[in-house]
Design a protein around this motif. Structure first.
Motif, mmCIF file in Angstrom:
data_model
loop_
_atom_site.group_PDB
_atom_site.id
_atom_site.type_symbol
_atom_site.label_atom_id
_atom_site.label_comp_id
_atom_site.label_asym_id
_atom_site.label_seq_id
_atom_site.Cartn_x
_atom_site.Cartn_y
_atom_site.Cartn_z
ATOM 1 N N ILE A 1 57.319 38.346 41.736
ATOM 2 C CA ILE A 1 57.459 37.659 40.454
ATOM 3 C C ILE A 1 57.416 36.145 40.625
ATOM 4 O O ILE A 1 56.890 35.422 39.769
ATOM 5 C CB ILE A 1 58.786 38.072 39.770
ATOM 6 C CG1 ILE A 1 58.736 39.538 39.335
ATOM 7 C CG2 ILE A 1 59.070 37.193 38.562
ATOM 8 C CD1 ILE A 1 57.802 39.814 38.186
ATOM 9 N N GLN A 2 57.937 35.652 41.740
ATOM 10 C CA GLN A 2 57.982 34.209 41.971
ATOM 11 C C GLN A 2 56.618 33.634 42.346
ATOM 12 O O GLN A 2 56.464 32.413 42.411
ATOM 13 C CB GLN A 2 58.992 33.889 43.094
ATOM 14 C CG GLN A 2 60.401 34.385 42.811
ATOM 15 C CD GLN A 2 60.955 33.859 41.509
ATOM 16 O OE1 GLN A 2 60.781 32.678 41.169
ATOM 17 N NE2 GLN A 2 61.623 34.721 40.750
ATOM 18 N N ASN A 3 55.647 34.488 42.600
ATOM 19 C CA ASN A 3 54.291 34.047 42.935
ATOM 20 C C ASN A 3 53.334 34.524 41.838
ATOM 21 O O ASN A 3 52.784 35.630 41.927
ATOM 22 C CB ASN A 3 53.851 34.615 44.293
ATOM 23 C CG ASN A 3 54.753 34.153 45.411
ATOM 24 O OD1 ASN A 3 54.935 32.968 45.622
ATOM 25 N ND2 ASN A 3 55.353 35.102 46.115
ATOM 26 N N PRO A 4 53.152 33.720 40.771
ATOM 27 C CA PRO A 4 52.401 34.178 39.602
ATOM 28 C C PRO A 4 51.039 34.780 39.908
ATOM 29 O O PRO A 4 50.699 35.853 39.390
ATOM 30 C CB PRO A 4 52.267 32.907 38.747
ATOM 31 C CG PRO A 4 53.457 32.089 39.117
ATOM 32 C CD PRO A 4 53.676 32.357 40.577
ATOM 33 N N ASN A 5 50.238 34.128 40.756
ATOM 34 C CA ASN A 5 48.908 34.653 41.041
ATOM 35 C C ASN A 5 48.970 36.025 41.692
ATOM 36 O O ASN A 5 48.169 36.917 41.388
ATOM 37 C CB ASN A 5 48.142 33.686 41.961
ATOM 38 C CG ASN A 5 47.177 32.818 41.177
ATOM 39 O OD1 ASN A 5 46.728 33.193 40.107
ATOM 40 N ND2 ASN A 5 46.852 31.661 41.696
ATOM 41 N N VAL A 6 49.921 36.193 42.612
ATOM 42 C CA VAL A 6 50.051 37.477 43.308
ATOM 43 C C VAL A 6 50.536 38.548 42.335
ATOM 44 O O VAL A 6 50.030 39.676 42.325
ATOM 45 C CB VAL A 6 51.021 37.346 44.497
ATOM 46 C CG1 VAL A 6 51.084 38.648 45.273
ATOM 47 C CG2 VAL A 6 50.607 36.208 45.411
ATOM 48 N N ALA A 7 51.527 38.202 41.507
ATOM 49 C CA ALA A 7 52.065 39.161 40.533
ATOM 50 C C ALA A 7 50.996 39.568 39.519
ATOM 51 O O ALA A 7 50.912 40.735 39.120
ATOM 52 C CB ALA A 7 53.275 38.558 39.826
ATOM 53 N N ILE A 8 50.178 38.603 39.091
ATOM 54 C CA ILE A 8 49.108 38.898 38.139
ATOM 55 C C ILE A 8 48.080 39.835 38.763
ATOM 56 O O ILE A 8 47.621 40.793 38.140
ATOM 57 C CB ILE A 8 48.434 37.594 37.665
ATOM 58 C CG1 ILE A 8 49.398 36.789 36.790
ATOM 59 C CG2 ILE A 8 47.140 37.881 36.898
ATOM 60 C CD1 ILE A 8 48.924 35.383 36.493
ATOM 61 N N GLU A 9 47.719 39.575 40.018
ATOM 62 C CA GLU A 9 46.745 40.433 40.695
ATOM 63 C C GLU A 9 47.307 41.831 40.918
ATOM 64 O O GLU A 9 46.592 42.831 40.819
ATOM 65 C CB GLU A 9 46.325 39.812 42.023
ATOM 66 C CG GLU A 9 45.284 40.601 42.789
ATOM 67 C CD GLU A 9 43.999 40.813 41.994
ATOM 68 O OE1 GLU A 9 43.338 41.848 42.202
ATOM 69 O OE2 GLU A 9 43.652 39.956 41.152
ATOM 70 N N ALA A 10 48.619 41.918 41.207
ATOM 71 C CA ALA A 10 49.254 43.233 41.346
ATOM 72 C C ALA A 10 49.198 43.997 40.027
ATOM 73 O O ALA A 10 48.929 45.205 40.004
ATOM 74 C CB ALA A 10 50.698 43.070 41.800
ATOM 75 N N SER A 11 49.433 43.283 38.925
ATOM 76 C CA SER A 11 49.359 43.908 37.598
ATOM 77 C C SER A 11 47.930 44.341 37.291
ATOM 78 O O SER A 11 47.693 45.438 36.764
ATOM 79 C CB SER A 11 49.849 42.928 36.523
ATOM 80 O OG SER A 11 51.170 42.497 36.779
ATOM 81 N N ARG A 12 46.967 43.485 37.620
ATOM 82 C CA ARG A 12 45.563 43.807 37.362
ATOM 83 C C ARG A 12 45.130 45.045 38.140
ATOM 84 O O ARG A 12 44.451 45.935 37.605
ATOM 85 C CB ARG A 12 44.672 42.621 37.746
ATOM 86 C CG ARG A 12 43.233 42.731 37.243
ATOM 87 C CD ARG A 12 42.303 41.809 38.007
ATOM 88 N NE ARG A 12 42.081 42.292 39.350
ATOM 89 C CZ ARG A 12 41.171 43.223 39.666
ATOM 90 N NH1 ARG A 12 40.409 43.737 38.738
ATOM 91 N NH2 ARG A 12 41.036 43.629 40.907
ATOM 92 N N SER A 13 45.535 45.123 39.395
ATOM 93 C CA SER A 13 45.153 46.271 40.218
ATOM 94 C C SER A 13 45.831 47.547 39.733
ATOM 95 O O SER A 13 45.238 48.628 39.796
ATOM 96 C CB SER A 13 45.528 46.002 41.685
ATOM 97 O OG SER A 13 44.738 44.977 42.215
ATOM 98 N N THR A 14 47.065 47.424 39.263
ATOM 99 C CA THR A 14 47.753 48.587 38.699
ATOM 100 C C THR A 14 47.008 49.102 37.471
ATOM 101 O O THR A 14 46.787 50.308 37.314
ATOM 102 C CB THR A 14 49.200 48.213 38.311
ATOM 103 O OG1 THR A 14 49.910 47.787 39.480
ATOM 104 C CG2 THR A 14 49.919 49.405 37.698
#
Length: 539
Positions: A331-344
């Protein structure tokens, strides 16, 4: 309490505080550019090592680099081998801290100059804005590091009478092993291998400890960092646990290599490099630190395939858990969290495509489909709640754009699941050639789209989906009139006509949602967004 101990402890505290402030300032200064750089340039093991080393040297934090690699691996953006490359590079990059301390702290004696640097940095942070303020924060941390080094030197210089190399285990095989464990213990207490290296450099500089003893402790500092990394991955995703375990294995293997390399290195140093000259033992120590990490990487590269397979066997893939990527730590790393959401969402969409193929082929098990749709709805709700907690700076427009694209994809997937519930509408197409032909064309497009999604790195072809929807939408009035005319001639009941018209509207909406999901998921990708067209205005 002895003033030497007080100065040493205080100096260590100032050094750690300086490292925290420096890293935070550099992170704010770089923004998410660093994370996008990791995603963009990590194409193989070698590029991963290079990127990991450079990013760690810039951020002065191997943990920040490793967390990003774990997040991208969990999101499916990096393979295990690529993420391992970043972790290996981060280990090499973190040795740069020792070189900075040795060069500026001992060679150029920046302790006194550091005070004005701290003042300038604080003033910039208080009165400037955004990146200049972040640069000021980093500058203040940089200065504080050398104030801490200066205090450490003063403290350890006062301990030279009471603490000598004889106070530590001797330079024997068993003595070195004990020193390695001491190094592990220091890292576990300070939670920073850089702090341990700074202490060892200061001790060598003041003669409190010998070069061989300090070198053995540095091996322990590297091993100690793996405990923190391993604890951070407990309860995390499969990718996080694999990366954490690989980090442990690599550091332990490197430590074993370094342990047997140490006597050879000391012999070469004493008989060739330091023979007849007064070479700095501080530089000998940081050179050994960099050397054994580099040798460890060279030792592992030929076996990276076997190593990856071993890690995969030890930690197998989770069974059908689509929300596993949505880790709390990301959550503290927006780009990583967004990519995790996109892949999900991409995983859910791929499952829905398979379900849609079944629906379009009329091979429908109503109970099974209802259960699957319920599971997908739960996953989408979890993803939605996860995304609400991602905080993005308004100044980071690219990250904000990706976030909006993922939200739009989520919306269209949710709408598509609702359309799948209305599958009974397709029954009206069975005996109408025009409608059944459209169903067959849509089924073919769904199959092609699903196959494209199986190759995560591939750019998806959305034009055919868009064109299919446009044809249906533009021909809507003509098709409705044709259906009305043909059913009137054939004497079809009024209710059957309404069902056919409703089925045509269903096909239009499903094809539209399919196109928009593909478009938004592709537009949200962190990699290969350059040169890609901006989000289209229709949602």
């Amino acid at each position: 309490m002895d003033s030497g101990i007080i100065n040493s402890v205080g100096g260590l505290g100032l050094f750690l505080l300086g490292m925290v402030i420096l890293t935070r300032g550099l992170k704010e200064l770089a923004g998410d550019t660093i994370r996008r750089m990791i995603a963009k340039f990590t194409k193989s093991l070698v590029t991963g090592i290079t990127t990991g080393a450079i990013v760690t040297a810039v951020l002065q934090s191997s943990s920040a680099t490793t967390v990003t690699a774990v997040g991208f691996a969990g999101a499916g953006l990096l393979t295990l081998s690529q993420s391992l490359g970043i972790v290996l590079g981060a280990n090499l990059g973190t040795t740069i801290t020792g070189w900075i301390v040795a060069l500026f702290g001992f060679k150029f004696k920046l302790g006194l100059v550091a005070f004005p640097l701290i003042l300038v940095g604080v003033i910039l942070n208080l009165f400037a804005r955004k990146r200049i303020a972040a640069a000021g924060f980093a500058l203040a941390g940089f200065g504080l590091i050398f104030v801490g080094i200066d205090s450490l030197q003063i403290g350890m210089s006062g301990l030279t009478d009471s603490v000598t190399p004889k106070s530590f285990p001797p330079d024997t095989w068993m003595g070195r092993l004990l020193l390695v464990f001491i190094g592990v213990g220091i890292t576990l207490v300070t939670q920073s291998s850089s702090a341990g290296v700074a202490m060892a450099l200061t001790a060598v500089s003041t003669g409190t400890i010998s070069l061989p003893q300090a070198s053995a402790m540095v091996i322990g500092f590297d091993v100690g960092t793996t405990f923190t990394a391993l604890m951070a991955t407990l309860g995390g995703s499969v990718a996080a646990r694999r990366t954490g375990l690989a980090h442990v294995f690599y550091n332990v293997v490197t430590a074993i290599v370094a342990y047997f390399l140490l006597p050879v290195y000391i012999w070469v140093w004493n008989h060739y490099i330091n023979s007849g000259s007064n070479a700095s033992p501080e530089f000998a120590l940081v050179a050994f630190h960099s050397l054994f990490n580099f040798v460890g990487i060279l030792f592992l590269i030929p076996f990276i395939g076997q190593f990856s397979r071993l890690i995969t066997r030890i930690i197998p893939q989770a069974v059908n858990d689509q929300t596993e990527r949505l880790e709390e730590s990301l959550i503290q790393n927006p780009n990583v969290a967004i990519e995790a959401s996109r892949s999900t969402l991409a995983d859910v969409f791929q499952s829905i495509l398979q379900l849609l193929r079944t629906i379009l082929s009329f091979e429908v098990d109503r109970t099974q489909i209802s259960q699957e749709l319920e599971r997908y709805r739960d996953t989408l709700e979890t993803t939605s709640l996860y995304m609400r907690r991602i905080n993005i700076s308004e100044s980071d427009r690219e990250t904000l754009r990706c976030y909006q694209e993922v939200l739009l994809a989520l919306d269209h997937i949710q709408r598509l699941t609702r359309r799948c519930i209305e599958r009974e509408r397709l029954d009206a197409t069975r005996n109408v050639k025009k409608l059944s032909d459209i169903v067959d064309q849509l089924a073919c497009l769904v199959t092609q789209t699903q196959q494209s999604f199986e190759i995560r790195s591939a750019m998806l072809e959305e034009q055919s989906l868009e064109q299919f929807w446009l044809e249906l939408d533009q021909n809507q009035k003509v098709t409705r009139r044709q259906l009305t005319a043909s059913t009137t001639k054939a004497g079809v009941e009024y209710e059957a006509l309404l069902g056919q018209l409703d089925a045509y509207r269903w096909l239009i909406r499903v094809s539209y949602h399919l196109w928009r999901v593909v478009h938004h998921l592709q537009s949200a990708r962190i990699i290969s967004n350059e040169g890609k067209q901006k989000s289209q205005n229709s949602n």
